[in-house]
Write a protein that holds these residues in place. Structure first.
Motif, short mmCIF file in Angstrom:
data_model
loop_
_atom_site.label_atom_id
_atom_site.label_comp_id
_atom_site.label_asym_id
_atom_site.label_seq_id
_atom_site.Cartn_x
_atom_site.Cartn_y
_atom_site.Cartn_z
N ASN A 14 0.81 -1.22 0.00
CA ASN A 14 0.00 0.00 0.00
C ASN A 14 0.85 1.27 0.00
O ASN A 14 0.34 2.37 0.23
CB ASN A 14 -0.94 0.00 1.20
CG ASN A 14 -2.12 -0.92 0.99
OD1 ASN A 14 -3.11 -0.55 0.35
ND2 ASN A 14 -2.00 -2.15 1.46
N SER A 15 2.14 1.11 -0.26
CA SER A 15 3.05 2.26 -0.30
C SER A 15 3.50 2.50 -1.73
O SER A 15 3.15 1.75 -2.64
CB SER A 15 4.26 2.00 0.61
OG SER A 15 3.86 1.84 1.95
N ALA A 21 12.20 -0.20 4.51
CA ALA A 21 12.95 0.92 5.08
C ALA A 21 12.42 2.27 4.61
O ALA A 21 12.36 3.22 5.39
CB ALA A 21 14.43 0.79 4.76
N SER A 22 12.02 2.37 3.35
CA SER A 22 11.45 3.65 2.92
C SER A 22 9.93 3.67 3.02
O SER A 22 9.34 4.71 3.30
CB SER A 22 11.92 4.03 1.51
OG SER A 22 11.99 2.92 0.69
N ALA A 23 9.29 2.51 2.81
CA ALA A 23 7.82 2.47 2.86
C ALA A 23 7.31 2.91 4.23
O ALA A 23 6.32 3.65 4.34
CB ALA A 23 7.32 1.06 2.55
N ARG A 24 7.98 2.49 5.29
CA ARG A 24 7.49 2.78 6.64
C ARG A 24 7.43 4.29 6.93
O ARG A 24 6.63 4.73 7.74
CB ARG A 24 8.34 2.07 7.70
CG ARG A 24 9.75 2.58 7.80
CD ARG A 24 10.56 1.81 8.83
NE ARG A 24 11.90 2.35 8.94
CZ ARG A 24 12.22 3.40 9.71
NH1 ARG A 24 11.29 4.00 10.43
NH2 ARG A 24 13.45 3.86 9.73
N ASN A 25 8.26 5.08 6.20
CA ASN A 25 8.27 6.53 6.42
C ASN A 25 7.12 7.26 5.73
O ASN A 25 6.97 8.47 5.89
CB ASN A 25 9.59 7.12 5.90
CG ASN A 25 10.76 6.66 6.74
OD1 ASN A 25 10.68 6.64 7.96
ND2 ASN A 25 11.84 6.26 6.09
N GLU A 26 6.33 6.52 4.95
CA GLU A 26 5.24 7.18 4.22
C GLU A 26 3.95 7.25 5.04
O GLU A 26 2.94 7.76 4.55
CB GLU A 26 4.95 6.42 2.92
CG GLU A 26 6.11 6.42 1.93
CD GLU A 26 5.78 5.71 0.63
OE1 GLU A 26 4.69 5.11 0.51
OE2 GLU A 26 6.64 5.76 -0.28
N TRP A 27 3.98 6.75 6.28
CA TRP A 27 2.72 6.57 7.03
C TRP A 27 2.58 7.47 8.24
O TRP A 27 3.57 7.85 8.85
CB TRP A 27 2.60 5.10 7.45
CG TRP A 27 2.45 4.22 6.25
CD1 TRP A 27 3.47 3.77 5.44
CD2 TRP A 27 1.24 3.74 5.68
NE1 TRP A 27 2.95 3.03 4.41
CE2 TRP A 27 1.59 2.99 4.52
CE3 TRP A 27 -0.11 3.87 6.02
CZ2 TRP A 27 0.63 2.37 3.73
CZ3 TRP A 27 -1.07 3.25 5.22
CH2 TRP A 27 -0.69 2.51 4.09
N ILE A 56 -4.12 3.96 10.01
CA ILE A 56 -2.96 4.70 9.52
C ILE A 56 -3.17 5.06 8.06
O ILE A 56 -3.90 4.39 7.34
CB ILE A 56 -1.65 3.89 9.69
CG1 ILE A 56 -1.71 2.56 8.94
CG2 ILE A 56 -1.34 3.66 11.18
CD1 ILE A 56 -0.38 1.80 8.92
N ARG A 57 -2.56 6.18 7.66
CA ARG A 57 -2.74 6.70 6.30
C ARG A 57 -1.38 6.90 5.65
O ARG A 57 -0.46 7.41 6.28
CB ARG A 57 -3.50 8.02 6.36
CG ARG A 57 -3.73 8.68 4.99
CD ARG A 57 -4.66 9.88 5.10
NE ARG A 57 -4.36 10.68 6.28
CZ ARG A 57 -5.29 11.26 7.05
NH1 ARG A 57 -6.56 11.14 6.77
NH2 ARG A 57 -4.93 11.97 8.11
N ASN A 58 -1.32 6.51 4.37
CA ASN A 58 -0.10 6.76 3.61
C ASN A 58 -0.13 8.20 3.11
O ASN A 58 -1.08 8.61 2.43
CB ASN A 58 -0.02 5.78 2.43
CG ASN A 58 1.30 5.90 1.70
OD1 ASN A 58 1.59 6.93 1.10
ND2 ASN A 58 2.09 4.84 1.72
N THR A 59 0.91 8.98 3.45
CA THR A 59 0.92 10.40 3.11
C THR A 59 1.20 10.65 1.63
O THR A 59 1.03 11.75 1.15
CB THR A 59 1.97 11.16 3.95
OG1 THR A 59 3.25 10.55 3.73
CG2 THR A 59 1.65 11.08 5.44
#
Ligand SMILES: [Zn+2]
Length: 178
Positions: A14-15, A21-27, A56-59
């Protein structure tokens, strides 16, 4: 698949990137928390029996994932997400206590230094003649009272309860239901 693997897979799916490592920072955590009184909700990671449920929402792409529990929110290794989740839970408990007409005192049952600062940052205290038009004075007063080891004077108690009732609870309700 174990639950951490499952969490990472769903989050990555969903990212906008393909690695954790980078996907987790989009939330980010969406303000609010829902309570399942029956403790019968299953997390997106497959972990059962959640009581407090977040979303949680992906920014980057706006995707929303829910239900998710606080353990999984910690897995993002983000201070912002972890603090937001614990602050939303504390605000939720404050509103619940207000709804139940509980006597809300400035104790660790309801408050923490972190929560008081969060409330100040979110404009719980408004400029007025009572704080010399500087909300920081209200925050500083509450922090001082929270840290105080000796009992509060009647005047201090009164001021604390006024600030809780007319500033903190309305602010908590607004943050949870903007
Ligand atoms: Zn989980």
């Amino acid at each position: 698949m174990n639950s951490l693997k499952q969490l990472k897979k769903i989050v990555i799916d969903n990212s906008t990137t393909n690695d954790w490592a980078s996907a987790r920072n989009e939330w980010e955590v969406i303000p609010g928390v829902r309570e399942d009184q029956d403790v019968n909700t299953t997390c997106i990671c497959s972990h059962p029996n959640l009581r407090y449920i977040y979303a949680i929402r992906n920014t980057k792409n706006g995707n929303i994932l829910t239900p998710i529990g606080d353990i999984c929110i910690h897995q993002f290794d983000s201070n912002t997400m972890t603090n937001d989740a614990s602050n939303y839970l504390a605000l939720y408990k404050l509103c619940q206590a207000a709804d139940a007409n509980e006597n809300i005192t400035l104790s660790t049952k309801y408050f923490s230094r972190k929560l008081l600062l969060y409330l100040y940052d979110n404009n719980a205290f408004q400029p007025s003649k009572f704080n010399s038009y500087n909300p920081w004075n209200d925050y500083n007063f509450m922090l001082h009272m929270f840290n105080k080891r000796s009992p509060l004077s009647p005047a201090q108690k009164k001021k604390v309860s006024v600030l809780i009732k007319y500033n903190i609870i309305p602010c908590a309700r607004y943050i949870l239901n903007p």
